[in-house]
Design a protein around this motif. Structure first.
Motif, PDB file in Angstrom:
ATOM      1  N   UNK A 129      35.826  38.147  -0.698  1.00 56.06           N
ATOM      2  CA  UNK A 129      36.434  37.100  -0.728  1.00 56.06           C
ATOM      3  C   UNK A 129      38.060  37.337  -0.969  1.00 56.06           C
ATOM      4  N   UNK A 130      38.842  37.147  -0.196  1.00 54.99           N
ATOM      5  CA  UNK A 130      40.491  37.223  -0.533  1.00 54.99           C
ATOM      6  C   UNK A 130      40.383  35.854  -1.467  1.00 54.99           C
ATOM      7  N   UNK A 131      41.357  35.421  -2.769  1.00 50.87           N
ATOM      8  CA  UNK A 131      41.792  34.350  -3.771  1.00 50.87           C
ATOM      9  C   UNK A 131      43.415  35.071  -4.203  1.00 50.87           C
ATOM     10  N   UNK A 132      43.931  34.178  -3.061  1.00 47.06           N
ATOM     11  CA  UNK A 132      45.393  34.291  -3.418  1.00 47.06           C
ATOM     12  C   UNK A 132      46.032  33.023  -5.181  1.00 47.06           C
ATOM     13  N   UNK A 133      47.250  33.968  -5.067  1.00 46.28           N
ATOM     14  CA  UNK A 133      47.637  33.001  -5.924  1.00 46.28           C
ATOM     15  C   UNK A 133      48.514  32.577  -5.866  1.00 46.28           C
ATOM     16  N   UNK A 134      49.384  32.131  -7.518  1.00 46.61           N
ATOM     17  CA  UNK A 134      50.573  32.058  -7.609  1.00 46.61           C
ATOM     18  C   UNK A 134      51.463  32.494  -9.276  1.00 46.61           C
ATOM     19  N   UNK A 135      50.539  33.402  -8.949  1.00 43.67           N
ATOM     20  CA  UNK A 135      50.920  34.380 -10.448  1.00 43.67           C
ATOM     21  C   UNK A 135      52.262  34.265 -10.920  1.00 43.67           C
ATOM     22  N   UNK A 136      52.974  34.717  -9.502  1.00 44.39           N
ATOM     23  CA  UNK A 136      53.918  35.280 -10.212  1.00 44.39           C
ATOM     24  C   UNK A 136      54.737  33.261 -10.991  1.00 44.39           C
ATOM     25  N   UNK A 137      54.381  31.705 -10.439  1.00 43.61           N
ATOM     26  CA  UNK A 137      55.172  31.434 -11.330  1.00 43.61           C
ATOM     27  C   UNK A 137      54.920  30.688 -12.050  1.00 43.61           C
ATOM     28  N   UNK A 138      53.281  31.916 -13.414  1.00 42.91           N
ATOM     29  CA  UNK A 138      53.630  31.595 -14.491  1.00 42.91           C
ATOM     30  C   UNK A 138      54.055  31.828 -15.661  1.00 42.91           C
ATOM     31  N   UNK A 139      54.435  31.384 -17.044  1.00 37.00           N
ATOM     32  CA  UNK A 139      55.465  31.890 -17.704  1.00 37.00           C
ATOM     33  C   UNK A 139      54.901  33.335 -18.057  1.00 37.00           C
TER      34      UNK A 139
ATOM     35  N   UNK B 150      65.240  30.368 -14.894  1.00 39.52           N
ATOM     36  CA  UNK B 150      64.975  29.468 -13.658  1.00 39.52           C
ATOM     37  C   UNK B 150      63.784  28.146 -13.685  1.00 39.52           C
ATOM     38  N   UNK B 151      65.403  27.658 -13.158  1.00 40.82           N
ATOM     39  CA  UNK B 151      64.803  25.659 -13.617  1.00 40.82           C
ATOM     40  C   UNK B 151      64.068  25.269 -15.114  1.00 40.82           C
ATOM     41  N   UNK B 152      64.583  26.390 -16.401  1.00 41.62           N
ATOM     42  CA  UNK B 152      64.611  26.231 -17.236  1.00 41.62           C
ATOM     43  C   UNK B 152      63.029  26.859 -17.873  1.00 41.62           C
ATOM     44  N   UNK B 153      62.955  27.720 -17.092  1.00 40.64           N
ATOM     45  CA  UNK B 153      61.983  28.809 -17.272  1.00 40.64           C
ATOM     46  C   UNK B 153      62.147  30.066 -17.282  1.00 40.64           C
ATOM     47  N   UNK B 154      61.074  30.972 -17.585  1.00 40.66           N
ATOM     48  CA  UNK B 154      61.489  32.646 -18.073  1.00 40.66           C
ATOM     49  C   UNK B 154      59.265  32.700 -17.089  1.00 40.66           C
ATOM     50  N   UNK B 155      59.358  32.847 -15.916  1.00 40.26           N
ATOM     51  CA  UNK B 155      58.475  33.509 -15.172  1.00 40.26           C
ATOM     52  C   UNK B 155      58.548  34.641 -14.917  1.00 40.26           C
ATOM     53  N   UNK B 156      56.851  35.094 -14.300  1.00 40.10           N
ATOM     54  CA  UNK B 156      56.636  36.600 -14.428  1.00 40.10           C
ATOM     55  C   UNK B 156      57.542  36.474 -13.031  1.00 40.10           C
TER      56      UNK B 156
END
Length: 330
Positions: A154-164, A182-188
């Motif tokens: 199983x391949x689980x794609x993520x949006x880990x880059x947009x976590x704080x 970026x939009x008030x946040x510092x993300x990965x």
């Protein structure tokens, strides 16, 4: 099932790489790399690639895109293109078009990646039998996990880059206070990307009392590695340290005992810095699991166009993998 020839594409925020698989037992043949800003839409880039490569007309396609695949038409996260399987299928008379997140094929490729296509970071034993993690900083930051599920993967794609992402020591706290949000946040992705490397450089200059001196990521990399810019060198080392920390966090999240495989366009250029030790130390410093982290291997993927090989695996061995994507059929 895919009809051959199969068009394969790895579409990022800066470049789109296209290839063609002529038959089920054939390796993908690279057609061209096209700048996304150089074409008004993906079909124009595909047409240019087919013409440059002198390729036969494809019968089907599987495309990986740098964005969340959650609708029949998807806008790239860091570019203006809209990827629509139905339009591409109609434009080229295809029988089937599949669109997946760009780290789905990287994960598929990691299932059978050859040791010669990797540069290990840290002296670690062979990977265990379990989940594998693929991730990478480039124009953005992508991540996916390859998880054994019965006799399938199983391949689980993520949006880990947009976590704080926050600081962990006084030095980082100073840099974080000076970092562009970026939009008030510092993300990965704010930090671990090409633009993120430039942000780290600018923040370090502020912390050290220098005037703003914005540089593009390529210049930060070059001047940092050749020692002509002290803040660029410091930015690269901080980048490597934070990358190790994030890799470790995601390895814990997915219990990735099968190893961590780092792709993207930046890591291969920073191999010497990654090997200095800060990356691996940050990866392993995960109390109370530090001992378990020491047993997880970390490697940089050094083969060119790894996503094209993964896309070929998805086309050829589709029944082996379970993954999310959007499918259009004629």
């Amino acid at each position: 099932m895919f009809e051959y020839p199969v068009l394969v594409g790895d579409i990022g925020g800066t470049n789109a790489r296209f290839g063609l698989i002529d038959a089920p037992d054939a390796e993908p043949r690279v057609l061209s790399h096209e700048p996304t800003a150089g074409h008004p839409h993906p079909s124009a880039a595909i047409r240019a690639a087919l013409e440059k490569g002198g390729a036969a007309a494809p019968r089907s396609a599987i495309l990986a895109i740098a964005g969340r695949v959650d609708a029949p038409a998807v806008r790239l996260t860091n570019a203006e293109w809209v990827i629509e399987g139905a339009r591409i299928g109609t434009d080229f008379g295809l029988s089937r078009v599949v669109v997946v997140n760009d780290y789905v094929p990287v994960a598929a490729g990691a299932a059978g990646i050859a040791p010669g296509d990797l540069s290990p970071i840290g002296g670690v034993a062979e990977p265990g039998h379990g989940a594998r993690l693929v991730l990478g900083p480039g124009t953005g930051f992508g991540a996916a996990a390859l998880v054994p599920y019965a006799d399938r993967l199983a391949i689980v794609s993520t949006e880990a880059g947009h976590t704080d992402l926050g600081p962990t020591d006084p030095e980082e706290a100073q840099v974080w206070a000076a970092l562009e949000r970026v939009e008030g946040r510092i993300t990965v992705e704010t930090v671990l990307s090409g633009a993120g490397l430039a942000r780290l450089h600018a923040a370090l200059r502020k912390v050290r009392g220098h005037e703003a001196h914005p540089l593009d990521p390529a210049t930060v990399t070059r001047t940092g590695l050749d020692g002509t810019d002290a803040e660029a060198a410091a930015a690269i080392r901080l980048f490597a340290k934070v990358l190790g920390r994030v890799c470790g966090d995601l390895a814990l999240t997915f219990l990735a005992v099968g190893g961590v495989y780092i792709g993207g366009g930046i890591a291969p250029r920073l191999l010497e810095v990654l090997e200095e030790g800060a990356f691996r130390k940050a990866f392993e410093t995960k109390h109370p699991f530090a001992a378990q982290m020491k047993a997880i291997p970390t490697s940089v993927i050094t083969v060119q166009d790894p996503a094209l090989n993964g896309l070929a695996a998805l086309a050829r061995e589709g029944e082996r993998f379970v993954y999310h994507g959007q499918t259009w059929t004629a």
